[in-house]
Design a protein around this motif. Structure first.
Motif, PDB file in Angstrom:
ATOM      1  N   PRO A   1       0.779  -1.261   0.000  1.00 55.82           N
ATOM      2  CA  PRO A   1       0.000   0.000   0.000  1.00 55.82           C
ATOM      3  C   PRO A   1       0.807   1.306   0.000  1.00 55.82           C
ATOM      4  O   PRO A   1       1.882   1.246   0.458  1.00 55.82           O
ATOM      5  CB  PRO A   1      -0.833  -0.088   1.267  1.00 55.82           C
ATOM      6  N   GLN A   2       0.441   2.633  -0.327  1.00 54.11           N
ATOM      7  CA  GLN A   2       1.220   3.874  -0.107  1.00 54.11           C
ATOM      8  C   GLN A   2       0.418   5.163   0.072  1.00 54.11           C
ATOM      9  O   GLN A   2      -0.743   5.159  -0.241  1.00 54.11           O
ATOM     10  CB  GLN A   2       2.234   4.118  -1.206  1.00 54.11           C
ATOM     11  N   GLU A   3       1.029   6.174   0.541  1.00 53.32           N
ATOM     12  CA  GLU A   3       0.362   7.359   1.029  1.00 53.32           C
ATOM     13  C   GLU A   3       0.661   8.618   0.236  1.00 53.32           C
ATOM     14  O   GLU A   3       1.166   8.578  -0.845  1.00 53.32           O
ATOM     15  CB  GLU A   3       0.739   7.554   2.500  1.00 53.32           C
ATOM     16  N   PRO A   4       0.340   9.827   0.834  1.00 51.83           N
ATOM     17  CA  PRO A   4       0.472  11.055   0.081  1.00 51.83           C
ATOM     18  C   PRO A   4       1.910  11.399  -0.280  1.00 51.83           C
ATOM     19  O   PRO A   4       2.831  10.983   0.407  1.00 51.83           O
ATOM     20  CB  PRO A   4      -0.105  12.120   1.020  1.00 51.83           C
ATOM     21  N   GLU A   5       2.082  12.159  -1.353  1.00 57.26           N
ATOM     22  CA  GLU A   5       3.396  12.652  -1.747  1.00 57.26           C
ATOM     23  C   GLU A   5       3.938  13.557  -0.647  1.00 57.26           C
ATOM     24  O   GLU A   5       3.199  14.261   0.028  1.00 57.26           O
ATOM     25  CB  GLU A   5       3.291  13.455  -3.047  1.00 57.26           C
TER      26      GLU A   5
ATOM     27  N   THR B   1      12.819   6.750   4.020  1.00 57.28           N
ATOM     28  CA  THR B   1      12.390   6.245   2.726  1.00 57.28           C
ATOM     29  C   THR B   1      13.526   5.376   2.171  1.00 57.28           C
ATOM     30  O   THR B   1      14.671   5.449   2.637  1.00 57.28           O
ATOM     31  CB  THR B   1      12.091   7.377   1.733  1.00 57.28           C
ATOM     32  N   GLU B   2      13.220   4.575   1.181  1.00 57.50           N
ATOM     33  CA  GLU B   2      14.268   3.733   0.609  1.00 57.50           C
ATOM     34  C   GLU B   2      15.372   4.588   0.002  1.00 57.50           C
ATOM     35  O   GLU B   2      16.557   4.251   0.108  1.00 57.50           O
ATOM     36  CB  GLU B   2      13.689   2.785  -0.440  1.00 57.50           C
ATOM     37  N   ALA B   3      15.007   5.699  -0.617  1.00 62.76           N
ATOM     38  CA  ALA B   3      16.014   6.580  -1.219  1.00 62.76           C
ATOM     39  C   ALA B   3      16.891   7.214  -0.141  1.00 62.76           C
ATOM     40  O   ALA B   3      18.119   7.301  -0.297  1.00 62.76           O
ATOM     41  CB  ALA B   3      15.330   7.658  -2.058  1.00 62.76           C
TER      42      ALA B   3
ATOM     43  N   CYS C   1      12.122   0.066   5.718  1.00 61.61           N
ATOM     44  CA  CYS C   1      11.977   1.416   5.163  1.00 61.61           C
ATOM     45  C   CYS C   1      10.492   1.701   4.963  1.00 61.61           C
ATOM     46  O   CYS C   1       9.649   0.807   5.059  1.00 61.61           O
ATOM     47  CB  CYS C   1      12.725   1.552   3.827  1.00 61.61           C
ATOM     48  N   TRP C   2      10.166   2.962   4.669  1.00 59.39           N
ATOM     49  CA  TRP C   2       8.776   3.356   4.491  1.00 59.39           C
ATOM     50  C   TRP C   2       8.139   2.748   3.247  1.00 59.39           C
ATOM     51  O   TRP C   2       6.994   2.317   3.257  1.00 59.39           O
ATOM     52  CB  TRP C   2       8.665   4.877   4.403  1.00 59.39           C
ATOM     53  N   ASP C   3       8.849   2.681   2.140  1.00 60.24           N
ATOM     54  CA  ASP C   3       8.278   2.458   0.810  1.00 60.24           C
ATOM     55  C   ASP C   3       7.670   1.075   0.620  1.00 60.24           C
ATOM     56  O   ASP C   3       8.086   0.099   1.233  1.00 60.24           O
ATOM     57  CB  ASP C   3       9.353   2.619  -0.272  1.00 60.24           C
ATOM     58  N   TYR C   4       6.714   1.022  -0.312  1.00 68.15           N
ATOM     59  CA  TYR C   4       6.305  -0.240  -0.884  1.00 68.15           C
ATOM     60  C   TYR C   4       7.418  -0.723  -1.809  1.00 68.15           C
ATOM     61  O   TYR C   4       8.189   0.065  -2.354  1.00 68.15           O
ATOM     62  CB  TYR C   4       5.023  -0.101  -1.698  1.00 68.15           C
ATOM     63  N   TYR C   5       7.462  -2.040  -2.008  1.00 67.33           N
ATOM     64  CA  TYR C   5       8.482  -2.642  -2.867  1.00 67.33           C
ATOM     65  C   TYR C   5       7.947  -2.802  -4.291  1.00 67.33           C
ATOM     66  O   TYR C   5       6.847  -3.318  -4.497  1.00 67.33           O
ATOM     67  CB  TYR C   5       8.877  -4.012  -2.318  1.00 67.33           C
ATOM     68  N   ASP C   6       8.749  -2.379  -5.283  1.00 72.44           N
ATOM     69  CA  ASP C   6       8.407  -2.577  -6.690  1.00 72.44           C
ATOM     70  C   ASP C   6       9.649  -2.276  -7.516  1.00 72.44           C
ATOM     71  O   ASP C   6      10.711  -1.966  -6.987  1.00 72.44           O
ATOM     72  CB  ASP C   6       7.239  -1.667  -7.097  1.00 72.44           C
ATOM     73  N   TRP C   7       9.507  -2.382  -8.841  1.00 67.07           N
ATOM     74  CA  TRP C   7      10.612  -2.002  -9.727  1.00 67.07           C
ATOM     75  C   TRP C   7      10.919  -0.516  -9.580  1.00 67.07           C
ATOM     76  O   TRP C   7      10.049   0.290  -9.266  1.00 67.07           O
ATOM     77  CB  TRP C   7      10.249  -2.272 -11.188  1.00 67.07           C
ATOM     78  N   TYR C   8      12.173  -0.175  -9.839  1.00 65.86           N
ATOM     79  CA  TYR C   8      12.562   1.241  -9.857  1.00 65.86           C
ATOM     80  C   TYR C   8      12.017   1.935 -11.112  1.00 65.86           C
ATOM     81  O   TYR C   8      11.852   1.298 -12.161  1.00 65.86           O
ATOM     82  CB  TYR C   8      14.089   1.373  -9.888  1.00 65.86           C
ATOM     83  N   PRO C   9      11.818   3.253 -11.021  1.00 66.44           N
ATOM     84  CA  PRO C   9      11.497   4.027 -12.231  1.00 66.44           C
ATOM     85  C   PRO C   9      12.758   4.264 -13.037  1.00 66.44           C
ATOM     86  O   PRO C   9      13.882   4.033 -12.559  1.00 66.44           O
ATOM     87  CB  PRO C   9      10.949   5.338 -11.660  1.00 66.44           C
ATOM     88  N   THR C  10      12.619   4.745 -14.242  1.00 64.62           N
ATOM     89  CA  THR C  10      13.789   5.025 -15.087  1.00 64.62           C
ATOM     90  C   THR C  10      14.194   6.488 -15.037  1.00 64.62           C
ATOM     91  O   THR C  10      15.343   6.829 -15.318  1.00 64.62           O
ATOM     92  CB  THR C  10      13.492   4.643 -16.548  1.00 64.62           C
ATOM     93  N   GLU C  11      13.263   7.365 -14.669  1.00 63.20           N
ATOM     94  CA  GLU C  11      13.532   8.791 -14.714  1.00 63.20           C
ATOM     95  C   GLU C  11      14.118   9.300 -13.390  1.00 63.20           C
ATOM     96  O   GLU C  11      13.996   8.650 -12.347  1.00 63.20           O
ATOM     97  CB  GLU C  11      12.251   9.566 -15.048  1.00 63.20           C
ATOM     98  N   ALA C  12      14.761  10.494 -13.453  1.00 66.97           N
ATOM     99  CA  ALA C  12      15.302  11.137 -12.260  1.00 66.97           C
ATOM    100  C   ALA C  12      14.161  11.504 -11.319  1.00 66.97           C
ATOM    101  O   ALA C  12      13.038  11.802 -11.748  1.00 66.97           O
ATOM    102  CB  ALA C  12      16.103  12.372 -12.640  1.00 66.97           C
ATOM    103  N   GLN C  13      14.434  11.479 -10.003  1.00 65.31           N
ATOM    104  CA  GLN C  13      13.414  11.755  -9.004  1.00 65.31           C
ATOM    105  C   GLN C  13      13.930  12.691  -7.921  1.00 65.31           C
ATOM    106  O   GLN C  13      15.136  12.769  -7.677  1.00 65.31           O
ATOM    107  CB  GLN C  13      12.940  10.451  -8.357  1.00 65.31           C
TER     108      GLN C  13
ATOM    109  N   VAL D   1       9.111   8.602  -2.518  1.00 59.49           N
ATOM    110  CA  VAL D   1       8.601   7.867  -1.360  1.00 59.49           C
ATOM    111  C   VAL D   1       8.057   6.496  -1.760  1.00 59.49           C
ATOM    112  O   VAL D   1       7.335   5.868  -1.004  1.00 59.49           O
ATOM    113  CB  VAL D   1       7.510   8.670  -0.617  1.00 59.49           C
ATOM    114  N   GLY D   2       8.393   6.052  -2.963  1.00 59.15           N
ATOM    115  CA  GLY D   2       8.025   4.718  -3.378  1.00 59.15           C
ATOM    116  C   GLY D   2       6.768   4.659  -4.217  1.00 59.15           C
ATOM    117  O   GLY D   2       6.102   5.670  -4.447  1.00 59.15           O
TER     118      GLY D   2
END
Length: 608
Positions: A329-333, A466-468, A530-542, A546-547
Motif C-alpha cells: 500500500p502507499q500514502e500522500p506525496e 524512505t528507501e532513497a 523502510c517506508w516504501d512499498y516494494y516494486d521495480w525502480y522508475p527510469t527517470e530522475a526523481q 517515497v516509493g
C-alpha cells in the motif's frame, strides 16, 4: 500426453566416474498397489536440470543447464504434508492459515527433520536422519521418511516436461495458487492471499499436486551454484557442502508467476534452516525397496546416453518481462499540503545517536556489471534528496526498544544487540510512542482495523527512512568518497556482520567500521525496514521519492547476519509483508529511525 508409471523394469547404463567403469543395472519396480498411500512412484531416469538463458524470469543460479540421472526410483508425497498429517505426529499446529487439508507451514527445516524422525519411529521404520543439536546425519540405507534432494524434487516436478512449468509454457491461477497480480504471461489472475487445500488444482503428469505454488518446499541440499562443466553427467547429485541456507523449491501463494517455475530455486538464500513463515512447507520421500536383478561384469564401455523412461517435451519458452516477487500500500506525496515550516530549527537529537545527513544528489541502484547484482536493483537512476535529515547512527538496539515498548521480541537477547523480529507496523508504533514521550508530533496515523497508515511528512517526530534516504545515507551521502560495494568499504569484513563472520547471530551495534557519515551496520547485522512499498525502480530522475503507490510488501534494506556478501551490498533490496516478524537475518525485522531536519537548517547552511 500424460505420462504414467506402471509395473515395469527399468534399465540404466550408469558410469562409475570414480573408476571409469560402466555397469548395466536393472531394477524391478514394485506394482502400483504396493505404493504407500498418499505417495507416487517416481521411476529412475535422466533429465536436464535448470533453465536455459532464454527462459523469462530466469535467475543466474538456475544455470548452466546440466544432465542429471536419478539412478533409483523413489516414492514422493502426492501432496505437500497437510496440517492433519503434521498434528498426528507433532500434536501442535504452527500454521498461520488453519485447516486439516491445508499444507502445514510456518515450519523450519529442522522442524521437518524432527517430523521425519518421529513419523518413521511411529511407523517402525528406520529413521533416515540422526540429529545431534543442529548437526543432521543422513543414513541413506534407512527406509524411513526424508526430504527430497533438490535434483529429485525438480525431476519429479518436471515429470518429463522441459518448459518453464509442468503445465507448459505458462501457467494461470486456475492451475496453481500464486500471486496472480504478477502473471508469467497474459492477464492478471487471482491473488488468494493464503494457502489452498492440497489437490485443489490438477496434478502434474506424474500425479504430484502443487509443485507450482501454494507453499515453498524444503529440500535436503544446502544452497550452492550448479557445476560449470555442462558436459559432466551427474548421478544422484546432492549438495552436502555446508552453507548458510537449505534449498526450498516450487514457490508459494505469495510468489509471482515467474517464481513458481520448475527451475526456480531459493536464489537469494532468504531462509536459514531455522526460518519459519507462512510461505514454506514440505513434502516427503520414501525409498523404494529395490531388487537388483542383474549387473554386468565390470568392463569399460563406450559412453551411452542413459535410457529415459519419459521423453522430454520440446517447447520454445516465450520471452516476457517478469514482475518482481515482492510487492503492497502507499500514502500522500511528501509536502503535499504542507504547512509553512517554523522559523526555529528543531532540537537536534542526541549527538551520540543521531547524525545530520546533508541534502544532495546520488545515483540509486547498481550497474549491470556489479558482482552479485539482482535485477530489482536497476535501472540506475538519479535521485535528489532535497532536505537534510537526522538519522540514528545505529540500528535501534534492544535497550532502546524496551524503554519504549517494554517487551522484547528478539531471538538473540542483549541490551546492545539490534532489536529484531519486529514487523513494519511494530516499527511505526515505536516511532509514534517515542515521539509522544519526547513531546514531538507523531508522524504516523495507524488504522489497525483496516491495516492502513497515513504519513504526515510535516511532523517533527520519528519515522522510518524512505528507501532513497536509506541508500543515500548508506552510500555516504554528500560525503561519499568512492563507489564502495558495501556501506563504507569494498571489504565486507570491515563493515558488516554477514554469513561468513556472524557465527549465525546478531552482534552489538556499532562494532564494525562506520561509513563516511559515521553510520554503523548499514551493511549486515539485521535487515532494516523502510517506508516504501516494494516494486521495480522508475527510469527517470526523481526528487524525494517515497516509493510506488501500492504493492504487497514494504522495503527492507542492508541485509542481515545470515546473508552472503552480495546480500549486504548498499544496492541490495528486499521486502516482506508489513505484518511479518522476521528474525532480522533472513526476512527482516530490524530498523533505524530518523527525523526531518526542517527548513531552518537548510537556511543556516546557506548562510555559512
Amino acid at each position: 500426453m500424460k505420462s504414467t508409471v506402471s509395473d515395469i523394469c527399468i534399465v540404466l547404463f550408469i558410469c562409475c566416474t570414480g573408476s571409469g567403469i560402466w555397469g548395466e543395472v536393472s531394477f524391478i519396480l514394485p506394482p502400483p498397489e504396493k505404493t504407500p498411500a498418499g505417495f507416487v512412484l517416481i521411476p529412475a531416469g535422466t533429465f536436464i536440470m535448470g533453465s536455459p538463458p532464454s527462459e523469462a524470469g530466469r535467475y543466474t543460479d538456475e544455470g548452466p543447464q546440466h544432465s542429471v540421472t536419478i539412478s533409483r526410483p523413489f516414492y514422493i508425497g502426492a501432496t505437500e504434508v497437510t496440517q492433519n498429517e503434521w498434528e498426528q505426529i507433532m500434536d501442535a499446529n504452527p500454521s498461520r492459515f488453519k485447516g486439516d487439508d491445508l499444507p502445514v507451514e510456518n515450519v523450519s527445516w529442522y522442524d521437518v527433520i524432527d517430523y521425519c524422525i518421529k513419523r518413521s519411529e511411529r511407523e517402525e521404520l528406520i529413521p533416515a536422519y540422526t540429529k545431534r543439536g543442529n548437526t543432521i546425519t543422513w543414513n541413506k540405507n534407512a527406509n524411513g521418511y526424508r526430504l527430497p534432494t533438490e535434483a529429485e524434487w525438480e525431476y519429479a516436478a518436471r515429470a518429463g516436461t522441459t518448459g518453464p512449468f509442468s503445465t507448459g509454457d505458462t501457467i494461470t491461477t486456475d492451475q496453481a495458487n500464486y500471486n496472480g497480480y504478477y502473471p508469467y504471461t497474459g492477464e492478471k489472475g487471482l491473488y488468494r492471499t493464503q494457502t489452498t487445500p492440497v489437490k485443489t488444482f490438477e496434478a502434474n503428469p506424474w500425479g504430484l499436486f502443487d509443485v507450482h505454488g501454494n507453499v515453498w518446499e524444503w529440500c535436503w541440499d544446502w544452497h550452492g551454484f550448479y557445476p560449470r562443466d555442462t558436459q559432466l553427467m551427474l548421478i544422484d547429485p546432492l549438495n552436502n557442502k555446508s552453507a548458510s541456507y537449505r534449498i526450498y523449491r516450487g514457490g508459494s501463494w505469495g510468489s509471482s508467476g515467474a517464481n513458481i517455475r520448475s527451475a526456480n530455486r531459493s536464489n537469494k538464500g532468504e531462509y536459514t534452516p531455522s526460518t519459519r513463515n507462512s510461505y514454506i512447507g514440505f513434502r516427503l520421500v520414501l525409498p523404494v525397496p529395490l531388487k537388483l536383478v542383474e549387473q554386468e561384469s565390470e568392463q569399460e564401455k563406450p559412453q551411452i546416453t542413459p535410457v529415459q523412461e519419459h521423453k522430454q517435451q520440446e517447447s520454445q519458452p516465450q520471452i516476457v518481462k517478469a514482475e518482481p516477487e515482492l510487492r503492497v500500500p502507499q500514502e500522500p506525496e511528501p509536502n503535499s499540503g504542507a504547512a509553512e515550516p517554523e522559523e526555529t530549527a528543531p532540537a537536534i537529537p542526541s549527538e551520540l545517536h543521531f547524525l545530520l545527513i546533508e541534502a544532495g544528489t546520488f545515483v540509486m541502484g547498481s550497474p549491470d556489471y556489479e558482482e552479485g547484482r539482482y535485477k530489482d536493483e536497476g535501472p540506475q537512476h538519479q535521485v535528489t534528496i532535497s532536505r537534510p535529515f537526522y538519522m540514528s547512527t545505529t540500528e535501534i538496539n534492544q535497550r532502546e526498544w524496551m524503554e519504549i515498548m517494554e517487551t522484547n521480541p528478539s531471538q538473540f537477547k542483549g541490551d546492545d544487540l539490534p532489536v529484531e523480529q519486529v514487523s513494519w507496523f511494530d516499527a511505526l508504533e515505536y516511532c509514534n510512542r517515542r515521539s509522544a514521550l519526547e513531546d514531538l508530533n507523531p508522524v504516523y496515523t495507524i488504522d489497525k482495523d483496516n491495516n492502513t497508515v497515513i504519513c504526515d511528512w510535516t511532523a517533527n517526530g520519528y519515522r522510518l527512512p524512505t528507501e532513497a534516504e536509506w541508500e543515500y545515507a548508506a552510500r555516504g551521502g554528500a560525503l561519499r568518497k568512492k563507489n564502495y560495494a558495501y556501506s563504507g568499504s569494498s571489504d565486507v569484513n570491515r563493515v558488516a556482520w554477514y554469513a561468513e563472520n556472524s557465527n549465525a547471530m546478531t552482534h552489538p551495534v556499532g562494532m564494525k567500521q562506520a561509513n563516511e557519515l559515521g553510520l554503523y551496520d548499514m551493511s549486515g547485522n539485521v535487515w532494516e525496514w523502510c517506508w516504501d512499498y516494494y516494486d521495480w525502480y522508475p527510469t527517470e530522475a526523481q526528487v524525494d521519492p517515497v516509493g510506488p503507490e501500492k504493492s504487497l510488501y514494504r522495503v527492507l534494506r542492508g541485509g542481515g547476519w545470515s546473508e552472503p556478501a552480495d546480500g549486504v551490498r548498499s544496492a541490495t533490496r528486499g521486502g516482506n509483508m508489513p505484518d511479518v516478524h522476521g528474525d532480522g537475518g533472513t526476512t527482516g525485522g530490524g530498523f533505524r529511525i530518523l527525523r526531518s531536519a526542517g527548513d531552518q537548517v537548510v537556511k543556516n547552511r546557506r548562510q555559512l
